[in-house]
Each structure stands twice: as structure tokens, then as C-alpha cells.
Motif scaffolding. Structure first.
Motif, PDB file in Angstrom:
ATOM      1  N   VAL A  36      -1.341  -6.762   1.084  1.00 23.06           N
ATOM      2  CA  VAL A  36      -2.192  -5.682   0.597  1.00 23.06           C
ATOM      3  C   VAL A  36      -2.403  -4.736   1.772  1.00 23.06           C
ATOM      4  O   VAL A  36      -3.012  -5.101   2.781  1.00 23.06           O
ATOM      5  CB  VAL A  36      -3.540  -6.210   0.075  1.00 23.06           C
ATOM      6  N   ALA A  37      -1.866  -3.532   1.659  1.00 19.55           N
ATOM      7  CA  ALA A  37      -1.846  -2.560   2.754  1.00 19.55           C
ATOM      8  C   ALA A  37      -2.932  -1.515   2.520  1.00 19.55           C
ATOM      9  O   ALA A  37      -2.960  -0.868   1.466  1.00 19.55           O
ATOM     10  CB  ALA A  37      -0.474  -1.902   2.843  1.00 19.55           C
ATOM     11  N   ILE A  38      -3.821  -1.345   3.502  1.00 15.65           N
ATOM     12  CA  ILE A  38      -5.023  -0.520   3.339  1.00 15.65           C
ATOM     13  C   ILE A  38      -5.006   0.648   4.319  1.00 15.65           C
ATOM     14  O   ILE A  38      -4.757   0.475   5.510  1.00 15.65           O
ATOM     15  CB  ILE A  38      -6.287  -1.363   3.584  1.00 15.65           C
ATOM     16  N   LEU A  50      -3.531  -9.087   4.656  1.00 15.59           N
ATOM     17  CA  LEU A  50      -4.014  -7.710   4.651  1.00 15.59           C
ATOM     18  C   LEU A  50      -3.424  -6.976   5.837  1.00 15.59           C
ATOM     19  O   LEU A  50      -3.378  -7.508   6.947  1.00 15.59           O
ATOM     20  CB  LEU A  50      -5.538  -7.653   4.759  1.00 15.59           C
ATOM     21  N   ASP A  51      -2.984  -5.730   5.616  1.00 19.22           N
ATOM     22  CA  ASP A  51      -2.531  -4.844   6.687  1.00 19.22           C
ATOM     23  C   ASP A  51      -3.557  -3.719   6.786  1.00 19.22           C
ATOM     24  O   ASP A  51      -3.639  -2.858   5.908  1.00 19.22           O
ATOM     25  CB  ASP A  51      -1.134  -4.309   6.365  1.00 19.22           C
ATOM     26  N   LEU A  52      -4.367  -3.741   7.850  1.00 18.09           N
ATOM     27  CA  LEU A  52      -5.481  -2.817   7.995  1.00 18.09           C
ATOM     28  C   LEU A  52      -5.046  -1.564   8.750  1.00 18.09           C
ATOM     29  O   LEU A  52      -4.545  -1.647   9.862  1.00 18.09           O
ATOM     30  CB  LEU A  52      -6.618  -3.501   8.763  1.00 18.09           C
ATOM     31  N   GLY A  53      -5.254  -0.400   8.134  1.00 21.34           N
ATOM     32  CA  GLY A  53      -4.767   0.849   8.729  1.00 21.34           C
ATOM     33  C   GLY A  53      -3.255   0.875   8.702  1.00 21.34           C
ATOM     34  O   GLY A  53      -2.593   1.135   9.705  1.00 21.34           O
ATOM     35  N   CYS A  54      -2.682   0.662   7.536  1.00 19.34           N
ATOM     36  CA  CYS A  54      -1.257   0.370   7.372  1.00 19.34           C
ATOM     37  C   CYS A  54      -0.338   1.558   7.602  1.00 19.34           C
ATOM     38  O   CYS A  54       0.869   1.379   7.803  1.00 19.34           O
ATOM     39  CB  CYS A  54      -1.012  -0.182   5.975  1.00 19.34           C
ATOM     40  N   SER A  86       5.001   0.483   7.810  1.00 19.81           N
ATOM     41  CA  SER A  86       6.041   0.023   8.735  1.00 19.81           C
ATOM     42  C   SER A  86       5.900  -1.466   9.039  1.00 19.81           C
ATOM     43  O   SER A  86       6.883  -2.215   9.022  1.00 19.81           O
ATOM     44  CB  SER A  86       5.990   0.831  10.033  1.00 19.81           C
ATOM     45  N   LEU A  87       4.676  -1.927   9.325  1.00 18.22           N
ATOM     46  CA  LEU A  87       4.461  -3.343   9.602  1.00 18.22           C
ATOM     47  C   LEU A  87       4.547  -4.169   8.332  1.00 18.22           C
ATOM     48  O   LEU A  87       5.145  -5.255   8.328  1.00 18.22           O
ATOM     49  CB  LEU A  87       3.093  -3.539  10.273  1.00 18.22           C
ATOM     50  N   SER A  88       3.982  -3.684   7.249  1.00 17.86           N
ATOM     51  CA  SER A  88       4.020  -4.422   5.978  1.00 17.86           C
ATOM     52  C   SER A  88       5.450  -4.738   5.562  1.00 17.86           C
ATOM     53  O   SER A  88       5.759  -5.851   5.131  1.00 17.86           O
ATOM     54  CB  SER A  88       3.330  -3.611   4.880  1.00 17.86           C
ATOM     55  N   ALA A  89       6.328  -3.751   5.675  1.00 15.98           N
ATOM     56  CA  ALA A  89       7.730  -3.950   5.294  1.00 15.98           C
ATOM     57  C   ALA A  89       8.390  -5.003   6.170  1.00 15.98           C
ATOM     58  O   ALA A  89       9.154  -5.853   5.687  1.00 15.98           O
ATOM     59  CB  ALA A  89       8.485  -2.630   5.378  1.00 15.98           C
ATOM     60  N   ARG A  90       8.105  -4.964   7.459  1.00 15.39           N
ATOM     61  CA  ARG A  90       8.698  -5.947   8.375  1.00 15.39           C
ATOM     62  C   ARG A  90       8.180  -7.351   8.076  1.00 15.39           C
ATOM     63  O   ARG A  90       8.920  -8.344   8.184  1.00 15.39           O
ATOM     64  CB  ARG A  90       8.413  -5.556   9.821  1.00 15.39           C
ATOM     65  N   LEU A  91       6.907  -7.466   7.712  1.00 14.95           N
ATOM     66  CA  LEU A  91       6.366  -8.764   7.332  1.00 14.95           C
ATOM     67  C   LEU A  91       7.099  -9.336   6.126  1.00 14.95           C
ATOM     68  O   LEU A  91       7.470 -10.516   6.103  1.00 14.95           O
ATOM     69  CB  LEU A  91       4.874  -8.630   7.009  1.00 14.95           C
ATOM     70  N   LEU A  92       7.339  -8.521   5.124  1.00 18.90           N
ATOM     71  CA  LEU A  92       8.010  -8.998   3.919  1.00 18.90           C
ATOM     72  C   LEU A  92       9.489  -9.254   4.155  1.00 18.90           C
ATOM     73  O   LEU A  92      10.085 -10.097   3.479  1.00 18.90           O
ATOM     74  CB  LEU A  92       7.794  -8.009   2.779  1.00 18.90           C
ATOM     75  N   VAL A 124      -3.683  -8.273   9.583  1.00 21.74           N
ATOM     76  CA  VAL A 124      -2.945  -7.693  10.702  1.00 21.74           C
ATOM     77  C   VAL A 124      -3.285  -6.208  10.822  1.00 21.74           C
ATOM     78  O   VAL A 124      -3.733  -5.577   9.858  1.00 21.74           O
ATOM     79  CB  VAL A 124      -1.418  -7.868  10.520  1.00 21.74           C
ATOM     80  N   SER A 125      -3.056  -5.673  12.011  1.00 22.15           N
ATOM     81  CA  SER A 125      -3.237  -4.241  12.230  1.00 22.15           C
ATOM     82  C   SER A 125      -2.490  -3.862  13.496  1.00 22.15           C
ATOM     83  O   SER A 125      -2.393  -4.669  14.434  1.00 22.15           O
ATOM     84  CB  SER A 125      -4.728  -3.895  12.382  1.00 22.15           C
ATOM     85  N   THR A 126      -1.946  -2.647  13.530  1.00 16.48           N
ATOM     86  CA  THR A 126      -1.319  -2.149  14.750  1.00 16.48           C
ATOM     87  C   THR A 126      -1.675  -0.683  14.964  1.00 16.48           C
ATOM     88  O   THR A 126      -1.536   0.142  14.059  1.00 16.48           O
ATOM     89  CB  THR A 126       0.221  -2.291  14.721  1.00 16.48           C
ATOM     90  N   THR A 127      -2.163  -0.390  16.158  1.00 19.32           N
ATOM     91  CA  THR A 127      -2.443   0.975  16.625  1.00 19.32           C
ATOM     92  C   THR A 127      -3.275   1.746  15.602  1.00 19.32           C
ATOM     93  O   THR A 127      -2.968   2.880  15.255  1.00 19.32           O
ATOM     94  CB  THR A 127      -1.131   1.729  16.914  1.00 19.32           C
TER      95      THR A 127
END
Length: 259
Positions: free
Chosen positions: A77-79, A54-58, A62-68, A125-128
């Protein structure tokens, strides 16, 4: 709330996400280093080559794409709650069948059940992002997250988290170091800021229908849960067995919690 019927093209989305990343990097000089540390931790600790994340506050993903990019067999799953950022992410990453964008409010009890996942997640995961959630609401967010994670699953939160409630002298030095770094970096003027980006987006006819007044009215000057202790305590109260910092650059840190 229904999404606007206007469709964004991948080219428009890519252009605005590139601009988004640039303005984020303007005041987060360690952003890519933090991303790398976070993804290293997911790769090392997810426990399988095809983790569910899960990408919280996606934001726009930007982070989801880098993870993949690093973990192509993962499912992310980006929220988020922002219509424009979700629309940009969906348009830019339309070809990624392992990335799903979801409009949910993490502060609302029951958000985890609304995901309708078919198994427990391996990492979140989550960033900022999560500093925008107040202390009481943060306990709701983390409580539901704990129920989604498998035993031993990881939560990784990259954000500016401060220690001033426990160590005022260190906190004062921390602020001084941050201010001095900013002064050195921006000797010829600051780059585009967060509000500048939103005002420019609102002026683009291709994006205007996705923007609400709340987005332009938000102010980054008042983080509601910017204290490290607020997050650590909420995570422990939610049943996470270990909580600690994996990476740090001043007050910019990668906080890790193990379920």
C-alpha cells in the motif's frame, strides 16, 4: 481534493518515472544500494512470504515496484499526497494488482484508520521522504504507524539523517566528505535536479493538470527533521523496542525500528 480527469498512458508515465529515477540518482549515488539493503531487510525480517507492506511517501512507486519484483506475493500500500506522483505510479503499474496507491497525509491524525486494512502490517518502508515532516508531526506519523505494525514488525527508513546535534566535530567531517564527493562526481556539471524535473513536468501538457503550485514552490534546502536523533527519539516514544542503523554511506543511512 478530486483527481484530474485526464488519464496518463503507461508510456508517458514510464518515461517520466525513468526521468524521476535518473534525477534522484544524480544526488543520491547510493540509491540502488540503499534500495537493495532495504528490500533484503524486508525479505529477511517480514516473517512470511506474502507480507503486507506500507510505502510511506511513495512518490511514483520506485521502491514499491522493486519490492514486488523481489517479493511477488507481497501486498504494498503506497501512500503519498502528491497528485502527479500518484498518477504516474498508478498509470505505470496498472497491471500490478498487489500494489495500491493511496492519497493520504501522514501528518494528519487518523491517517492509519483511513487505510481500512484488514490485518496488521508486517513492514513499513520509506526512502528520502520523511525528513519533510517536522518533529511534532513526526511523532503523530510514527505513533499511528506503531499501531498498524504487528509485534515484531519492521519500519525501514532510508534517508539522509545527520548527527550534528550530538557530535559537531564528526558532523563537520561528514559535511566535508559529502561536499568533496559531490565535487568529484560533478566535474562537468550537475545532472537534472529535483526542481528542474518539476519545471519540465509542468511544461508537459500531459502532466500539467496534476501539478499544484506547492510542488513547484517546495525547496529541498530546508529539511524539517533531518537529525537522526529526531527520528530515533520519536520512534522510541511511539513504542518501538529497538532502533538502529542497518546500512550507511556517509549521512545516507537505512534506519531500522522494530515494533
Amino acid at each position: 481534493m478530486s483527481m484530474p480527469t485526464t488519464e496518463l498512458t503507461p508510456d508517458v508515465a514510464d518515461r517520466w518515472i525513468t526521468r524521476w529515477d535518473r534525477q534522484q540518482e544524480g544526488y543520491l549515488p547510493g540509491r540502488e544500494e540503499r534500495f537493495t539493503a532495504l528490500i533484503d531487510a524486508v525479505e529477511a525480517g517480514a516473517g512470511r512470504p506474502d507480507p503486507l507492506i506500507l510505502d510511506l511517501g511513495c512518490g511514483p512507486g520506485s521502491l514499491s515496484a522493486r519490492l514486488l519484483d523481489r517479493l511477488p506475493r507481497a501486498t504494498v500500500v503506497a501512500i503519498d499526497t502528491d497528485r502527479l506522483l500518484l498518477a504516474l505510479g498508478e498509470a505505470a503499474h496498472t497491471g500490478r494488482d498487489r500494489l495500491r496507491f493511496t492519497n493520504l497525509d501522514l501528518r494528519t491524525p487518523g491517517w492509519s484508520a483511513a487505510l481500512r486494512l484488514d490485518r496488521q502490517i508486517d513492514a513499513a518502508v520509506s526512502t528520502t521522504a520523511l525528513h519533510w515532516i517536522s518533529g511534532p508531526e513526526l511523532r503523530v506519523t510514527y505513533g499511528e504507524l506503531a499501531r498498524l505494525l504487528r509485534p515484531g514488525g519492521l519500519f525501514l527508513n532510508g534517508d539522509h539523517l545527520y548527527v550534528e546535534d550530538k557530535a559537531p566535530a564528526i558532523a563537520g567531517l561528514d559535511r566535508s566528505l559529502r561536499e568533496r564527493e559531490i565535487a568529484r562526481r560533478f566535474t562537468t556539471g550537475r545532472p537534472e535536479g529535483w526542481r528542474d524535473w518539476w519545471e519540465a513536468a509542468a511544461a508537459d501538457p500531459a502532466l500539467a493538470s496534476f501539478i499544484t503550485g506547492d510542488a513547484l514552490g517546495a525547496d529541498h534546502a530546508g529539511s524539517e527533521s533531518g537529525l537522526l536523533s529526531t527520528h530515533v527519539n520519536a520512534l522510541r516514544e511511539s513504542g518501538f523496542t529497538e532502533v538502529g542503523t542497518l546500512w550507511q554511506r556517509g549521512d545516507d543511512r537505512l534506519l531500522c525500528a522494530v515494533r
